[in-house]
Design a protein around this motif. Sequence first.
Motif, short mmCIF file in Angstrom:
data_model
loop_
_atom_site.label_atom_id
_atom_site.label_comp_id
_atom_site.label_asym_id
_atom_site.label_seq_id
_atom_site.Cartn_x
_atom_site.Cartn_y
_atom_site.Cartn_z
N GLY A 1 -44.51 7.05 -31.38
CA GLY A 1 -45.18 6.21 -30.38
C GLY A 1 -44.26 5.23 -29.68
N ASN A 2 -42.92 5.43 -29.83
CA ASN A 2 -41.94 4.55 -29.20
C ASN A 2 -41.09 5.32 -28.18
OD1 ASN A 2 -42.55 2.14 -30.74
ND2 ASN A 2 -41.62 3.19 -32.50
N GLY A 3 -41.70 6.29 -27.52
CA GLY A 3 -40.97 7.11 -26.58
C GLY A 3 -40.47 6.33 -25.38
N PRO A 4 -39.48 6.86 -24.67
CA PRO A 4 -38.89 6.15 -23.54
C PRO A 4 -39.87 5.98 -22.39
CG PRO A 4 -38.12 8.42 -23.61
CD PRO A 4 -38.89 8.20 -24.88
N LYS A 5 -39.73 4.87 -21.68
CA LYS A 5 -40.56 4.62 -20.50
C LYS A 5 -40.15 5.51 -19.34
CE LYS A 5 -41.42 -0.23 -21.72
NZ LYS A 5 -41.20 -1.65 -21.32
N ARG A 6 -38.83 5.75 -19.24
CA ARG A 6 -38.32 6.66 -18.21
C ARG A 6 -37.97 8.00 -18.85
NH1 ARG A 6 -36.72 1.64 -17.18
NH2 ARG A 6 -37.36 0.85 -15.13
N SER A 7 -37.93 9.03 -18.04
CA SER A 7 -37.59 10.36 -18.55
C SER A 7 -36.10 10.44 -18.85
CB SER A 7 -37.98 11.43 -17.53
OG SER A 7 -39.38 11.45 -17.33
N ILE A 8 -35.79 11.15 -19.92
CA ILE A 8 -34.40 11.36 -20.31
C ILE A 8 -34.09 12.84 -20.24
CG2 ILE A 8 -32.65 11.04 -22.09
CD1 ILE A 8 -34.17 8.68 -23.12
N VAL A 9 -33.04 13.18 -19.51
CA VAL A 9 -32.61 14.56 -19.34
C VAL A 9 -31.34 14.78 -20.15
CG1 VAL A 9 -31.95 16.36 -17.71
CG2 VAL A 9 -33.57 14.58 -17.01
N PHE A 10 -31.37 15.80 -21.00
CA PHE A 10 -30.21 16.17 -21.80
C PHE A 10 -29.57 17.38 -21.12
CE2 PHE A 10 -33.59 14.40 -24.45
CZ PHE A 10 -32.96 13.25 -24.90
N LEU A 11 -28.40 17.15 -20.55
CA LEU A 11 -27.77 18.14 -19.68
C LEU A 11 -26.45 18.61 -20.27
CD1 LEU A 11 -27.53 19.63 -16.93
CD2 LEU A 11 -26.51 17.54 -16.01
N HIS A 12 -26.38 19.90 -20.59
CA HIS A 12 -25.15 20.51 -21.10
C HIS A 12 -24.61 21.41 -19.99
CE1 HIS A 12 -26.13 19.35 -25.32
NE2 HIS A 12 -27.35 19.40 -24.83
N VAL A 13 -23.54 20.97 -19.36
CA VAL A 13 -23.04 21.69 -18.19
C VAL A 13 -21.93 22.66 -18.57
CG1 VAL A 13 -23.69 19.96 -16.49
CG2 VAL A 13 -21.49 19.78 -17.62
N THR A 14 -21.83 23.70 -17.79
CA THR A 14 -20.80 24.72 -17.96
C THR A 14 -19.64 24.47 -17.00
OG1 THR A 14 -20.41 27.10 -18.08
CG2 THR A 14 -21.82 26.32 -16.29
N ALA A 15 -18.57 25.19 -17.21
CA ALA A 15 -17.45 25.30 -16.25
C ALA A 15 -16.78 23.97 -15.92
CB ALA A 15 -17.94 25.98 -14.96
N GLU A 16 -16.80 23.04 -16.86
CA GLU A 16 -16.08 21.78 -16.64
C GLU A 16 -14.58 22.01 -16.66
OE1 GLU A 16 -13.99 18.00 -17.75
OE2 GLU A 16 -14.03 19.93 -18.79
N GLU A 17 -14.14 22.80 -17.62
CA GLU A 17 -12.69 22.99 -17.83
C GLU A 17 -12.02 23.68 -16.65
OE1 GLU A 17 -11.13 21.66 -20.18
OE2 GLU A 17 -12.27 21.64 -22.04
N ILE A 18 -12.79 24.38 -15.84
CA ILE A 18 -12.20 25.12 -14.72
C ILE A 18 -12.55 24.50 -13.37
CG2 ILE A 18 -11.95 27.30 -15.94
CD1 ILE A 18 -14.60 28.22 -14.75
N GLY A 19 -12.99 23.21 -13.41
CA GLY A 19 -13.20 22.52 -12.13
C GLY A 19 -14.52 21.82 -11.91
N LEU A 20 -15.21 21.40 -12.96
CA LEU A 20 -16.48 20.65 -12.84
C LEU A 20 -17.55 21.43 -12.09
CD1 LEU A 20 -15.15 17.06 -11.88
CD2 LEU A 20 -15.08 18.21 -14.10
N HIS A 21 -17.51 22.75 -12.19
CA HIS A 21 -18.40 23.57 -11.37
C HIS A 21 -19.87 23.48 -11.80
CE1 HIS A 21 -15.18 25.44 -9.09
NE2 HIS A 21 -14.52 25.59 -10.23
#
Length: 343
Positions: free
Chosen positions: A175-195
């Motif tokens: 019952g203590n969830g965040p007031k704003r939405s939280i997005v958990f983002l795991h991105v690909t292709a960082e090592e080859i140029g932040l794609h």
Amino acid sequence: MKLLFASALILVGSCSTLRHSERIENLKNSISYDDKLTVDKYLNTITEEELKLHVEEISDDKYEGRMTGEPGHNEVCNYIRSYYFRQNIKAPESHPDYFQVVPKEVLPEDVKASQNVIAYIEGSQFPDEYIYISAHSDHEGIIDGQIYNGADDNGSGTAAVLEMAEAFKQATIDGNGPKRSIVFLHVTAEEIGLHGSRYYTNNPIFPIENTVSTLNIDMIGRVDEDHKDNEDYIYLIGSDRISTELHFIAQTANSTFTNLEIDYTFNAEKDVNRYYYRSDHYNFALKGIPVIFFFNGEHEDYTKPTDIAEKINYPLLSKRTKLIFATAWYLANSNYKLKAEKI
């Protein structure tokens, strides 16, 4: 006349400086954790043991260095989304399998299509305002027959995001969830140029204009040469570039909960390493979104096959993860939306 004019300028300048100082002091004083005991409760769900399990899995040889578009990285992405599914943390309605496909056309030649992995917890009061916690899941693959496991780069950041997601989920259950939405983002292709992050910010699943802040994690499990005598540190990069308030929120989170040495060396505008431009937060910053890049600096195993799970400093990884969680907690639960404003 010249003397009077100069005196007037000094007076105006002094008043201006005083007003600025007062604004800074008022901003600092406005940031506090009235719910410290509650935050402590969920900070304590972030453990060395669970972080270690994630890092060991993500950097296992079986994933062959997690090269973008290759089977090993695809399998790690499956591990990440399966974790969210087990934790009952939702996928976006538009992407119910947690995957945002990053097509081959936007990637370098000879790199296969890949995917970002996205889960989120909906805010209770301001569901259309979004805090992002991000980390890249890819690494360098196999080079000259050697597996580049990338335990720190970026198994450490990936593990931290998963642990924070679990903590926020438990808070929601209680019952203590965040007031704003939280997005958990795991991105690909960082090592080859932040794609992966570039593709996401150009094709956002949630309205990019409603993004409050992005906290990006890329290497937080090791110690660099400059801090061998004081391991309780972390580099913060970009925290004051777009929002002065965000800068002070991170400082208050640290002084309230973790007491790390915050090192701003690489935040300097003329930093020759240019780290501000080299990880996934930068594509959010280009959209005017306040960001922080959490980083431990380069070490002797950086971008080498010797970056393995056994060398991670798990007590320090846990402490740094708790700092990021506390910062995200404030951003998500403040009665006032973060201002994208430099004072």
